[in-house]
Design a protein around this motif. Sequence first.
Motif, mmCIF file in Angstrom:
data_model
loop_
_atom_site.group_PDB
_atom_site.id
_atom_site.type_symbol
_atom_site.label_atom_id
_atom_site.label_comp_id
_atom_site.label_asym_id
_atom_site.label_seq_id
_atom_site.Cartn_x
_atom_site.Cartn_y
_atom_site.Cartn_z
ATOM 1 N N THR A 50 2.601 -14.116 -14.745
ATOM 2 C CA THR A 50 2.396 -15.751 -15.674
ATOM 3 C C THR A 50 2.875 -16.810 -15.170
ATOM 4 O OG1 THR A 50 3.213 -14.942 -17.187
ATOM 5 C CG2 THR A 50 3.015 -16.718 -17.520
ATOM 6 N N SER A 51 4.014 -16.898 -14.357
ATOM 7 C CA SER A 51 4.269 -18.138 -12.763
ATOM 8 C C SER A 51 4.395 -17.060 -11.692
ATOM 9 C CB SER A 51 5.367 -18.875 -13.685
ATOM 10 O OG SER A 51 6.315 -18.308 -13.683
ATOM 11 N N SER A 52 4.358 -16.320 -11.399
ATOM 12 C CA SER A 52 5.023 -15.933 -10.205
ATOM 13 C C SER A 52 3.521 -15.354 -9.261
ATOM 14 C CB SER A 52 5.891 -15.018 -10.566
ATOM 15 O OG SER A 52 5.203 -13.553 -11.043
ATOM 16 N N VAL A 53 3.247 -15.341 -8.173
ATOM 17 C CA VAL A 53 3.323 -14.128 -7.012
ATOM 18 C C VAL A 53 3.621 -13.639 -5.743
ATOM 19 C CG1 VAL A 53 0.881 -14.654 -5.609
ATOM 20 C CG2 VAL A 53 0.985 -16.592 -7.336
ATOM 21 N N ARG A 54 3.056 -11.893 -5.703
ATOM 22 C CA ARG A 54 3.332 -11.789 -4.632
ATOM 23 C C ARG A 54 2.487 -11.690 -3.447
ATOM 24 N NH1 ARG A 54 7.456 -7.228 -3.140
ATOM 25 N NH2 ARG A 54 6.264 -6.111 -1.549
ATOM 26 N N TYR A 55 2.826 -12.254 -2.307
ATOM 27 C CA TYR A 55 2.304 -12.728 -1.209
ATOM 28 C C TYR A 55 2.513 -11.499 -0.306
ATOM 29 C CZ TYR A 55 1.152 -17.176 -3.054
ATOM 30 O OH TYR A 55 0.039 -18.657 -3.832
ATOM 31 N N GLU A 56 1.680 -10.550 0.119
ATOM 32 C CA GLU A 56 1.737 -9.728 1.080
ATOM 33 C C GLU A 56 0.964 -10.383 2.809
ATOM 34 O OE1 GLU A 56 0.988 -5.791 -0.009
ATOM 35 O OE2 GLU A 56 2.873 -6.364 -1.419
ATOM 36 N N ILE A 57 1.922 -10.049 3.916
ATOM 37 C CA ILE A 57 1.250 -10.675 4.899
ATOM 38 C C ILE A 57 1.458 -9.867 5.756
ATOM 39 C CG2 ILE A 57 1.765 -12.459 6.311
ATOM 40 C CD1 ILE A 57 2.917 -13.394 2.938
ATOM 41 N N GLY A 58 0.041 -9.728 6.869
ATOM 42 C CA GLY A 58 0.671 -8.760 8.257
ATOM 43 C C GLY A 58 0.092 -9.727 9.114
ATOM 44 N N LEU A 59 1.194 -9.526 10.773
ATOM 45 C CA LEU A 59 1.229 -9.855 11.258
ATOM 46 C C LEU A 59 0.770 -8.841 12.976
ATOM 47 C CD1 LEU A 59 4.275 -12.279 11.308
ATOM 48 C CD2 LEU A 59 2.444 -12.264 10.207
ATOM 49 N N ALA A 102 -0.788 -3.737 12.260
ATOM 50 C CA ALA A 102 -0.004 -4.198 12.146
ATOM 51 C C ALA A 102 1.363 -4.443 12.569
ATOM 52 C CB ALA A 102 0.152 -4.615 10.783
ATOM 53 N N ALA A 103 1.985 -5.254 13.565
ATOM 54 C CA ALA A 103 3.442 -5.381 14.479
ATOM 55 C C ALA A 103 4.598 -6.115 13.348
ATOM 56 C CB ALA A 103 3.352 -5.677 15.557
ATOM 57 N N ALA A 104 3.804 -6.475 12.161
ATOM 58 C CA ALA A 104 4.810 -6.905 11.213
ATOM 59 C C ALA A 104 4.346 -6.643 9.653
ATOM 60 C CB ALA A 104 6.124 -7.651 11.549
ATOM 61 N N GLU A 105 4.967 -6.517 9.250
ATOM 62 C CA GLU A 105 4.788 -6.760 7.212
ATOM 63 C C GLU A 105 5.741 -7.587 6.635
ATOM 64 O OE1 GLU A 105 0.890 -4.278 6.643
ATOM 65 O OE2 GLU A 105 3.247 -2.727 6.912
ATOM 66 N N GLY A 106 5.342 -8.605 5.994
ATOM 67 C CA GLY A 106 6.120 -8.838 4.711
ATOM 68 C C GLY A 106 5.740 -9.344 3.685
ATOM 69 N N PHE A 107 6.397 -10.044 2.721
ATOM 70 C CA PHE A 107 6.258 -10.422 1.388
ATOM 71 C C PHE A 107 6.830 -11.754 1.309
ATOM 72 C CE2 PHE A 107 9.543 -7.764 0.504
ATOM 73 C CZ PHE A 107 9.938 -8.624 -0.981
ATOM 74 N N PRO A 113 2.696 1.401 8.856
ATOM 75 C CA PRO A 113 2.172 -0.020 9.451
ATOM 76 C C PRO A 113 1.195 -0.019 8.501
ATOM 77 C CG PRO A 113 1.860 0.325 11.535
ATOM 78 C CD PRO A 113 2.633 1.752 10.665
ATOM 79 N N SER A 114 0.402 -0.657 8.084
ATOM 80 C CA SER A 114 -0.707 -2.187 7.217
ATOM 81 C C SER A 114 -1.636 -1.613 8.277
ATOM 82 C CB SER A 114 -1.455 -2.250 7.250
ATOM 83 O OG SER A 114 -0.652 -2.104 5.520
ATOM 84 N N CYS A 155 10.620 -8.253 5.199
ATOM 85 C CA CYS A 155 10.385 -7.875 6.096
ATOM 86 C C CYS A 155 10.048 -6.414 7.065
ATOM 87 C CB CYS A 155 9.879 -9.385 7.197
ATOM 88 S SG CYS A 155 9.254 -8.481 9.362
ATOM 89 N N ARG A 156 9.027 -5.893 7.467
ATOM 90 C CA ARG A 156 9.281 -4.551 8.071
ATOM 91 C C ARG A 156 8.806 -4.772 8.947
ATOM 92 N NH1 ARG A 156 7.687 -1.410 3.411
ATOM 93 N NH2 ARG A 156 9.685 -0.691 2.684
#
Length: 145
Positions: A94-103, A111-116, A7-8, A71-72
């Motif tokens: 061009t029209s897309s974005v990959r967001y990454e989220i840590g909880l 992080a207890a969980a990480e996802g995108f 985890p991050s 999610c992990r």
Amino acid sequence: MSERPAPSIRDAYRVFRAIPTRWLDNDIYGHMNNAVHYTLFDTSVNCWLIENGLLDIHGGDRIGLVVETGCRYFAEMGYPDMITSGLKVAKLGTSSVRYEIGLFRNDETVAAAEGFFVHVYVDKKTRKPAPLETPFRRALEGISA
């Protein structure tokens, strides 16, 4: 089989939001149900977009459609924990974005969980991909990892 990523830590993310858990977030096993994690991801991304004037959910011409998500899970969370979500942009297309989220649970730094979420931004009426406009792209670059 590949090795499971570690985890991050909080420093891996660019912007943060505190989100309280609710009684209904817990499942029969006494921890936060896995589906709640995705709600927290969605909340983190869309609140940031709205607060930064990048998404007008009522009158805007462009919307982001989720085309991929994951999610992990590393540690349990549940009511009455306070969750801090960390957000960053991992990839801009061009029209897309990959967001990454840590909880992050309470004051924990790992992080207890990480996802995108991968959003493809489309014209609200035609649902055809729409290139990211320069101000939108610049704002996203500001939280890129």
